[in-house]
Write a protein that holds these residues in place. Sequence first.
Motif, PDB file in Angstrom:
ATOM      1  N   ILE A 252       0.854  -1.195   0.000  1.00  0.00           N
ATOM      2  CA  ILE A 252       0.000   0.000   0.000  1.00  0.00           C
ATOM      3  C   ILE A 252       0.881   1.233   0.000  1.00  0.00           C
ATOM      4  O   ILE A 252       1.724   1.411   0.886  1.00  0.00           O
ATOM      5  N   GLN A 253       0.707   2.072  -1.009  1.00  0.00           N
ATOM      6  CA  GLN A 253       1.493   3.303  -1.105  1.00  0.00           C
ATOM      7  C   GLN A 253       1.037   4.274  -0.027  1.00  0.00           C
ATOM      8  O   GLN A 253      -0.114   4.680   0.000  1.00  0.00           O
ATOM      9  N   VAL A 254       1.955   4.618   0.846  1.00  0.00           N
ATOM     10  CA  VAL A 254       1.604   5.456   1.996  1.00  0.00           C
ATOM     11  C   VAL A 254       2.365   6.774   1.928  1.00  0.00           C
ATOM     12  O   VAL A 254       3.580   6.794   1.827  1.00  0.00           O
ATOM     13  N   ASP A 255       1.603   7.862   1.956  1.00  0.00           N
ATOM     14  CA  ASP A 255       2.191   9.197   2.067  1.00  0.00           C
ATOM     15  C   ASP A 255       1.187  10.064   2.828  1.00  0.00           C
ATOM     16  O   ASP A 255       0.181   9.571   3.334  1.00  0.00           O
ATOM     17  N   ASP A 256       1.471  11.367   2.915  1.00  0.00           N
ATOM     18  CA  ASP A 256       0.600  12.245   3.696  1.00  0.00           C
ATOM     19  C   ASP A 256      -0.825  12.319   3.151  1.00  0.00           C
ATOM     20  O   ASP A 256      -1.756  12.648   3.882  1.00  0.00           O
ATOM     21  N   SER A 257      -1.012  11.998   1.864  1.00  0.00           N
ATOM     22  CA  SER A 257      -2.353  12.087   1.283  1.00  0.00           C
ATOM     23  C   SER A 257      -3.313  11.090   1.916  1.00  0.00           C
ATOM     24  O   SER A 257      -4.531  11.274   1.872  1.00  0.00           O
ATOM     25  N   ILE A 258      -2.781  10.039   2.530  1.00  0.00           N
ATOM     26  CA  ILE A 258      -3.637   9.046   3.168  1.00  0.00           C
ATOM     27  C   ILE A 258      -4.423   9.662   4.324  1.00  0.00           C
ATOM     28  O   ILE A 258      -5.500   9.195   4.674  1.00  0.00           O
ATOM     29  N   LEU A 259      -3.909  10.739   4.900  1.00  0.00           N
ATOM     30  CA  LEU A 259      -4.565  11.375   6.035  1.00  0.00           C
ATOM     31  C   LEU A 259      -5.838  12.099   5.634  1.00  0.00           C
ATOM     32  O   LEU A 259      -6.652  12.444   6.487  1.00  0.00           O
ATOM     33  N   ASN A 260      -6.012  12.344   4.342  1.00  0.00           N
ATOM     34  CA  ASN A 260      -7.229  12.986   3.837  1.00  0.00           C
ATOM     35  C   ASN A 260      -8.133  11.983   3.125  1.00  0.00           C
ATOM     36  O   ASN A 260      -9.088  12.370   2.455  1.00  0.00           O
ATOM     37  N   ASN A 261      -7.801  10.707   3.255  1.00  0.00           N
ATOM     38  CA  ASN A 261      -8.535   9.677   2.521  1.00  0.00           C
ATOM     39  C   ASN A 261      -8.941   8.547   3.472  1.00  0.00           C
ATOM     40  O   ASN A 261      -8.179   7.596   3.684  1.00  0.00           O
ATOM     41  N   PRO A 262     -10.128   8.636   4.079  1.00  0.00           N
ATOM     42  CA  PRO A 262     -10.559   7.613   5.042  1.00  0.00           C
ATOM     43  C   PRO A 262     -10.543   6.197   4.480  1.00  0.00           C
ATOM     44  O   PRO A 262     -10.197   5.249   5.181  1.00  0.00           O
ATOM     45  N   GLN A 263     -10.915   6.050   3.200  1.00  0.00           N
ATOM     46  CA  GLN A 263     -10.965   4.716   2.599  1.00  0.00           C
ATOM     47  C   GLN A 263      -9.560   4.112   2.506  1.00  0.00           C
ATOM     48  O   GLN A 263      -9.347   2.939   2.828  1.00  0.00           O
ATOM     49  N   LYS A 264      -8.596   4.917   2.083  1.00  0.00           N
ATOM     50  CA  LYS A 264      -7.222   4.430   1.958  1.00  0.00           C
ATOM     51  C   LYS A 264      -6.628   4.114   3.329  1.00  0.00           C
ATOM     52  O   LYS A 264      -5.914   3.117   3.495  1.00  0.00           O
ATOM     53  N   LEU A 265      -6.944   4.945   4.320  1.00  0.00           N
ATOM     54  CA  LEU A 265      -6.450   4.682   5.669  1.00  0.00           C
ATOM     55  C   LEU A 265      -7.048   3.396   6.217  1.00  0.00           C
ATOM     56  O   LEU A 265      -6.366   2.610   6.888  1.00  0.00           O
ATOM     57  N   GLN A 266      -8.316   3.147   5.917  1.00  0.00           N
ATOM     58  CA  GLN A 266      -8.965   1.921   6.372  1.00  0.00           C
ATOM     59  C   GLN A 266      -8.322   0.696   5.723  1.00  0.00           C
ATOM     60  O   GLN A 266      -8.136  -0.345   6.371  1.00  0.00           O
ATOM     61  N   GLN A 267      -7.969   0.807   4.449  1.00  0.00           N
ATOM     62  CA  GLN A 267      -7.293  -0.288   3.759  1.00  0.00           C
ATOM     63  C   GLN A 267      -5.931  -0.565   4.401  1.00  0.00           C
ATOM     64  O   GLN A 267      -5.541  -1.722   4.599  1.00  0.00           O
ATOM     65  N   PHE A 268      -5.226   0.505   4.727  1.00  0.00           N
ATOM     66  CA  PHE A 268      -3.926   0.371   5.384  1.00  0.00           C
ATOM     67  C   PHE A 268      -4.090  -0.312   6.737  1.00  0.00           C
ATOM     68  O   PHE A 268      -3.356  -1.239   7.083  1.00  0.00           O
ATOM     69  N   GLN A 269      -5.072   0.135   7.499  1.00  0.00           N
ATOM     70  CA  GLN A 269      -5.329  -0.426   8.819  1.00  0.00           C
ATOM     71  C   GLN A 269      -5.705  -1.906   8.720  1.00  0.00           C
ATOM     72  O   GLN A 269      -5.252  -2.739   9.508  1.00  0.00           O
ATOM     73  N   GLN A 270      -6.526  -2.250   7.742  1.00  0.00           N
ATOM     74  CA  GLN A 270      -6.954  -3.632   7.566  1.00  0.00           C
ATOM     75  C   GLN A 270      -5.765  -4.524   7.220  1.00  0.00           C
ATOM     76  O   GLN A 270      -5.633  -5.637   7.755  1.00  0.00           O
ATOM     77  N   ALA A 271      -4.898  -4.035   6.332  1.00  0.00           N
ATOM     78  CA  ALA A 271      -3.725  -4.824   5.946  1.00  0.00           C
ATOM     79  C   ALA A 271      -2.795  -5.052   7.134  1.00  0.00           C
ATOM     80  O   ALA A 271      -2.259  -6.153   7.319  1.00  0.00           O
ATOM     81  N   GLN A 272      -2.620  -4.020   7.955  1.00  0.00           N
ATOM     82  CA  GLN A 272      -1.772  -4.177   9.131  1.00  0.00           C
ATOM     83  C   GLN A 272      -2.416  -5.130  10.143  1.00  0.00           C
ATOM     84  O   GLN A 272      -1.719  -5.896  10.823  1.00  0.00           O
ATOM     85  N   GLY A 273      -3.729  -5.081  10.248  1.00  0.00           N
ATOM     86  CA  GLY A 273      -4.431  -5.993  11.144  1.00  0.00           C
ATOM     87  C   GLY A 273      -4.288  -7.447  10.705  1.00  0.00           C
ATOM     88  O   GLY A 273      -4.113  -8.353  11.535  1.00  0.00           O
ATOM     89  N   GLU A 274      -4.351  -7.684   9.389  1.00  0.00           N
ATOM     90  CA  GLU A 274      -4.168  -9.033   8.863  1.00  0.00           C
ATOM     91  C   GLU A 274      -2.759  -9.541   9.148  1.00  0.00           C
ATOM     92  O   GLU A 274      -2.557 -10.720   9.465  1.00  0.00           O
ATOM     93  N   LEU A 275      -1.786  -8.639   9.064  1.00  0.00           N
ATOM     94  CA  LEU A 275      -0.413  -9.024   9.372  1.00  0.00           C
ATOM     95  C   LEU A 275      -0.270  -9.359  10.848  1.00  0.00           C
ATOM     96  O   LEU A 275       0.409 -10.328  11.216  1.00  0.00           O
ATOM     97  N   SER A 276      -0.913  -8.598  11.713  1.00  0.00           N
ATOM     98  CA  SER A 276      -0.886  -8.898  13.150  1.00  0.00           C
ATOM     99  C   SER A 276      -1.456 -10.281  13.430  1.00  0.00           C
ATOM    100  O   SER A 276      -0.905 -11.052  14.223  1.00  0.00           O
ATOM    101  N   SER A 277      -2.566 -10.611  12.769  1.00  0.00           N
ATOM    102  CA  SER A 277      -3.197 -11.923  12.956  1.00  0.00           C
ATOM    103  C   SER A 277      -2.283 -13.044  12.474  1.00  0.00           C
ATOM    104  O   SER A 277      -2.153 -14.082  13.139  1.00  0.00           O
ATOM    105  N   ALA A 278      -1.651 -12.847  11.320  1.00  0.00           N
ATOM    106  CA  ALA A 278      -0.750 -13.867  10.775  1.00  0.00           C
ATOM    107  C   ALA A 278       0.445 -14.079  11.705  1.00  0.00           C
ATOM    108  O   ALA A 278       0.886 -15.210  11.928  1.00  0.00           O
ATOM    109  N   LEU A 279       0.964 -12.995  12.264  1.00  0.00           N
ATOM    110  CA  LEU A 279       2.089 -13.110  13.206  1.00  0.00           C
ATOM    111  C   LEU A 279       1.670 -13.859  14.470  1.00  0.00           C
ATOM    112  O   LEU A 279       2.444 -14.657  15.016  1.00  0.00           O
TER     113      LEU A 279
END
Length: 205
Positions: free
Chosen positions: A90-117
Amino acid sequence: MESLRKPSQQRTVWQITSLVALMLLLSGCGINNLPTYDEKVTSAWAQVENQYQRRADLIPNLVETVKGFAAQEQETLTAVIEARSRATSIQVDDSILNNPQKLQQFQQAQGELSSALSRLMAVSERYPDLKSNQNFLALQSQLEGTENRIAVARRDFIKAVERYNTELRTFPGKIWHSILYSDLEPRANFEATTDNADEAPAVEF
């Protein structure tokens, strides 16, 4: 001539004094709050990124170490590798802070990684030699510390966004936003996904 200069000089002094007084008055009325809080949001987000990246950097060595003792756990190892790949793609830069959908995708991906770990660490319980391996123990300690730092960084980011967004919507920030900072937008924030969202993810070792 002297009499003409004095009123002119007095007028200049009065103008300077008035300007200084106005600046002091404005500074006390929160004119600088919005850009200040906006910078704090950006800074807090950078810390979130840093800690997630730190975790991502630990995973290849962790996977290789586990593989050396538990190669037969291929499904779990693959799940971690794939979750890491999704989280880092997921391409992450400051624009993600103005994009709730993109931030949610980022959060979901990190959550999936936490579960896998978490699943990977549960697997390690079945391998005493792995659990006593010094490299694994060092990686385990680093991962635990990183999970704690992630929780702290997320908490600080959430607080920074709440303060900034509140300033945008309340007086006097709302006034300064309409007059001077109309380019500033409300920032997206993390959504709580569990009842204990402020706590570090549970990674069972």
